[in-house]
Every structure is written in C-alpha cells, then in structure tokens.
Design a protein around this motif. Structure first.
Motif, mmCIF file in Angstrom:
data_model
loop_
_atom_site.group_PDB
_atom_site.id
_atom_site.type_symbol
_atom_site.label_atom_id
_atom_site.label_comp_id
_atom_site.label_asym_id
_atom_site.label_seq_id
_atom_site.Cartn_x
_atom_site.Cartn_y
_atom_site.Cartn_z
ATOM 1 N N PRO A 146 36.682 51.456 95.477
ATOM 2 C CA PRO A 146 37.182 50.542 95.699
ATOM 3 C C PRO A 146 38.479 49.587 95.803
ATOM 4 O O PRO A 146 39.066 49.617 96.506
ATOM 5 C CB PRO A 146 36.065 49.463 95.836
ATOM 6 N N PHE A 150 41.314 48.918 98.470
ATOM 7 C CA PHE A 150 41.772 48.173 98.764
ATOM 8 C C PHE A 150 43.389 47.714 98.515
ATOM 9 O O PHE A 150 43.701 47.082 99.523
ATOM 10 C CB PHE A 150 41.470 46.761 97.576
ATOM 11 N N GLU A 153 45.098 49.959 100.914
ATOM 12 C CA GLU A 153 45.123 49.491 102.564
ATOM 13 C C GLU A 153 45.909 48.287 102.790
ATOM 14 O O GLU A 153 46.699 48.056 103.664
ATOM 15 C CB GLU A 153 43.949 49.319 103.010
ATOM 16 N N TYR B 165 44.085 40.127 106.232
ATOM 17 C CA TYR B 165 43.616 41.219 105.685
ATOM 18 C C TYR B 165 42.400 40.879 104.638
ATOM 19 O O TYR B 165 41.515 41.397 104.790
ATOM 20 C CB TYR B 165 44.593 42.172 105.123
ATOM 21 N N MET B 166 43.016 40.270 103.805
ATOM 22 C CA MET B 166 41.910 39.575 102.416
ATOM 23 C C MET B 166 41.306 38.753 102.899
ATOM 24 O O MET B 166 39.825 39.437 102.776
ATOM 25 C CB MET B 166 42.489 39.004 101.627
ATOM 26 N N ASN B 169 38.203 42.000 105.018
ATOM 27 C CA ASN B 169 38.057 42.736 103.701
ATOM 28 C C ASN B 169 37.232 41.846 102.456
ATOM 29 O O ASN B 169 36.663 42.789 102.072
ATOM 30 C CB ASN B 169 38.661 43.354 103.678
ATOM 31 N N ARG B 170 36.708 40.613 102.286
ATOM 32 C CA ARG B 170 36.723 40.315 101.392
ATOM 33 C C ARG B 170 35.593 41.030 101.452
ATOM 34 O O ARG B 170 35.162 40.698 100.027
ATOM 35 C CB ARG B 170 36.499 38.602 101.129
ATOM 36 N N PHE B 173 34.942 44.285 100.556
ATOM 37 C CA PHE B 173 35.921 44.850 99.415
ATOM 38 C C PHE B 173 34.732 44.073 98.080
ATOM 39 O O PHE B 173 34.410 45.422 97.336
ATOM 40 C CB PHE B 173 36.873 44.205 98.847
#
Lengths: 195, 195
Positions: A146, A150, A153, B165-166, B169-170, B173
């Motif tokens: 993962p 991450f 991406e 993005y962060m 996707n927090r 992820f």
DNA sequence: GGGGCCATGTAACCCGTTACATGATTGA
DNA sequence: TCAATCATGTAACGGGTTACATGGCCCC
C-alpha cells in the motif's frame, strides 16, 4: 523522536533490501528509474560505501553470485538487526522536504533570458514531467505494498498536475515574458511582499 | 552550455538583488517564506559567505544602514557586472530537479511503521502542503514579473494537487496499510518491476 | 574495433548545514 | 526576567557528487 534525516543512503538501501535482495548495481537502477526516483537519488559513490558500512555493522549479509559472461554480483540481504535499525530510523520525526530546481529558478528570472533559450528549457522541463508520469504509470502494480502504491500514485498526480499546468499556460507565459521585456529594457521587478 | 548547477546560493542572491536591494537577513526571510521557498532554500551559513564573495568579485556593492533601536543593516545592491554574471549563469543548461522527502520514504515503508506514528506524520505532511498553498496564495501579486507569477501559480497547483490527493486517500491508505500488516506479520513486499 | 552495458569500488572535492559567538531591543 | 526578533558572521563537520580506476562481454 529527535529530528534526524532518515533519508541517508544507508537507510534507503536497507528499505530497498526489505523488498528484494539486490546488488549495489541493482539499487542504483531503482534510484535511476524506479518507484523512488522522484523523491530520492543516489549514485554509486554513495551506494557502495553505504552497503560496505551496513555490512560492517551487521545490518546486511552479502553473497557473491557468479554469472556466465558477466562480472560477479555481490547480492545483499537485510538481517534482523538491519530490519530493527530500519524500523528505528523510520520512527524518527521526518525532516522537511528538500526541493531544488534550476528550471524553476530560470523561469523565475525569465526576464533575463533569451526568448529562444526560455522556450527550449520550458519544453524540456515539460517533457521531463510527462516522462515521469509515463515512467510511474508503466510500473507493474501487482503485489506492491500500500505504501508503494500510495507514493507512486502521489507522484503521478503531482507530475500530471504540473505537466498539465505547463501545457495550458505555455503560450501565455512565453508571451507575457516577451511583452514585459519590451516594456522594460531595464527590468525592475517587485518581489511581491506579503499582504 | 555545459551542465552547471545554477542554483548556488550566490547566483540566487544575485537574482533576488535584481528585484530588491536587500540585506543578508532579508534574503534569509525570502528563502524562508517567500516566492522561492518551495524550490530553493538557504541558511545564514551560506548566504553571508556568498554575499561576501560576491562583494569581493564586484558583483554587488554594499552600504551600511544604521537604524534606530536595531542593529545596523548591510544592504547589498547588484552591479552591472553582477547582472552580466547572473545572465550568464542563467543561460547554462539547468540540471535536473533534486527532490528529497523523508515523509515519502516513510510512506513507502509504511509497513514498518506503528499505525499511530503513520497517522501523525501523514496529517502533519498534509498540513504542510495546505500551509504552502496558503502561503503562496497570500503573497501580493501586484507588479510581479511574469516569471514570478508563473512559478508561484505552479507551486499552488503542485501543492494543491498533492494536498487534495492526500485528503481524498487518507482513510483508504491508512486502512490498507493496517490490513496488509494483519495479513503479513513478516511483510514481504514486491518492488514492482517494470512491465 | 569501438561504444555501450554490466559490475565494483576509491578518493578528492565542494557545498551546504549545524553549531557556535555576540549583542541590542521589545514585548509578555 | 525571559523569550523572541533583528542582525552579522565564523568554523567545523558531514554527506553526496564527480571523477578516476578497472575489466570483461556483447552487438554493430
């Protein structure tokens, strides 16, 4: 949790070795065009000494592999001690990102550049971003961690955003630099204070 | 047009001085939280010697300014020789960008991190990107050069894209890292070869 | 035959960071 | 009174980059 640069080449090498046993030469390739290439770089001059030191400290083991028709490889594996060391390094407080760009400096001071040179390096820079998107996209995503997925991406998003911005603003930017140059033969530029 | 690192502190200082006469202390502030802060950094330990050297070489002049209730300032101005030198430096072929990130290394090897630590540094990192967007957006854009505007907007785009993005996707992820940790007490991770 | 790739390493150098040194003023 | 800001500088240290050194094989 003191502030220590965890990104020294030795630690990076250990991290790579948790993924795959590798030679110094292999590791160089990963830095060159692998999933780390966008946020960590290292040459032979730092990799080989780092591996040597890690070997001394018992963080890795080393076996020589002879190949037919090619020089011998020294393949390194991480030891339990090495894993422990890596984990400890990784739990330090990360230091701030360090980013240096000659290109962005050139764009910042574009007023001092010949238009042809500016255009050349602009296009060159844009191509490197597009190439990075392609490189990261071309990597096989099967079975990766993962964390690896991450950062990969994130890299694609980052490079893609910049490439797109540059494509959209190319003409406007190059022309506005020329226009400003015509106005001011002696350019007098404001730094732009904080409001 | 040989490949030379044009981003040495001396050249950067000269560039800044084309925009505004400044002291070493001022220049430090620009690096700290100005329009360059995202792609060039420098501390007093490199700025003062760089200015001293530039003075020796006739690239800048220096006048002492006494202030009431504060230490004297040494204000530097760029000379015609300095402008010429800057222009020449800027016409070298830029070297590739250098980016180093402890945070991304930590995310890459997230499998080796305690979940709480990962969460902490993740949120911390995200905040720095949001803060950078705010910082760049807060700068006054009146009268700045096209080059300055371009790199500033590029910075906003870049930081904004990553921050977004962060944020998006927090959860995914952090949870996927935990899930992977449960599957493999001894994590065995693939590097992800090129296809 | 020559260039490029595989493969490992060493040594010098450069540059920037960190720590140290000093000192006055302002605001909490 | 203590911390923070303004202000300039030096010296040591460290790490990474660059250049150098070596050598065989493969393909054009």
């Amino acid at each position: 949790m003191e502030r220590v640069d965890i990104v020294d080449v030795k630690t990076l090498c250990l991290g790579i070795l948790t993924m795959k046993d590798s030679s110094g030469y292999d590791i160089r390739q990963y830095f060159e065009e692998g999933p780390f290439s966008h946020f960590a770089q290292a040459g032979y001059g730092s990799i080989y000494p780092a591996l040597g030191k890690a070997l001394e400290e018992g963080l890795v083991t080393c076996r020589a592999e002879s190949q037919d028709g090619r020089p011998d490889r020294k393949v390194y594996s991480i030891t339990p001690t090495g894993r422990l060391y890596l984990t400890q390094q990784l739990h330090h407080q990360p230091g701030p990102d360090k980013f240096r760009s000659d290109y962005l400096v050139s764009f910042l001071f574009a007023a001092h550049l010949e238009p042809a040179h500016l255009r050349t390096i602009f296009d060159e820079y844009q191509r490197t971003f597009a190439a990075n998107v392609d490189m990261l996209s071309s990597l096989d995503s099967d079975g990766i961690s993962p964390g690896n997925a991450f950062v990969r991406e994130l890299g694609i998003v980052l490079y893609g955003a910049v490439a797109e911005y540059m494509a959209e603003n190319r003409e406007r930017f190059l022309e506005s630099v020329n226009a400003a140059a015509e106005d001011n033969s002696e350019p007098r530029i404001s730094l732009g204070e904080r409001t």
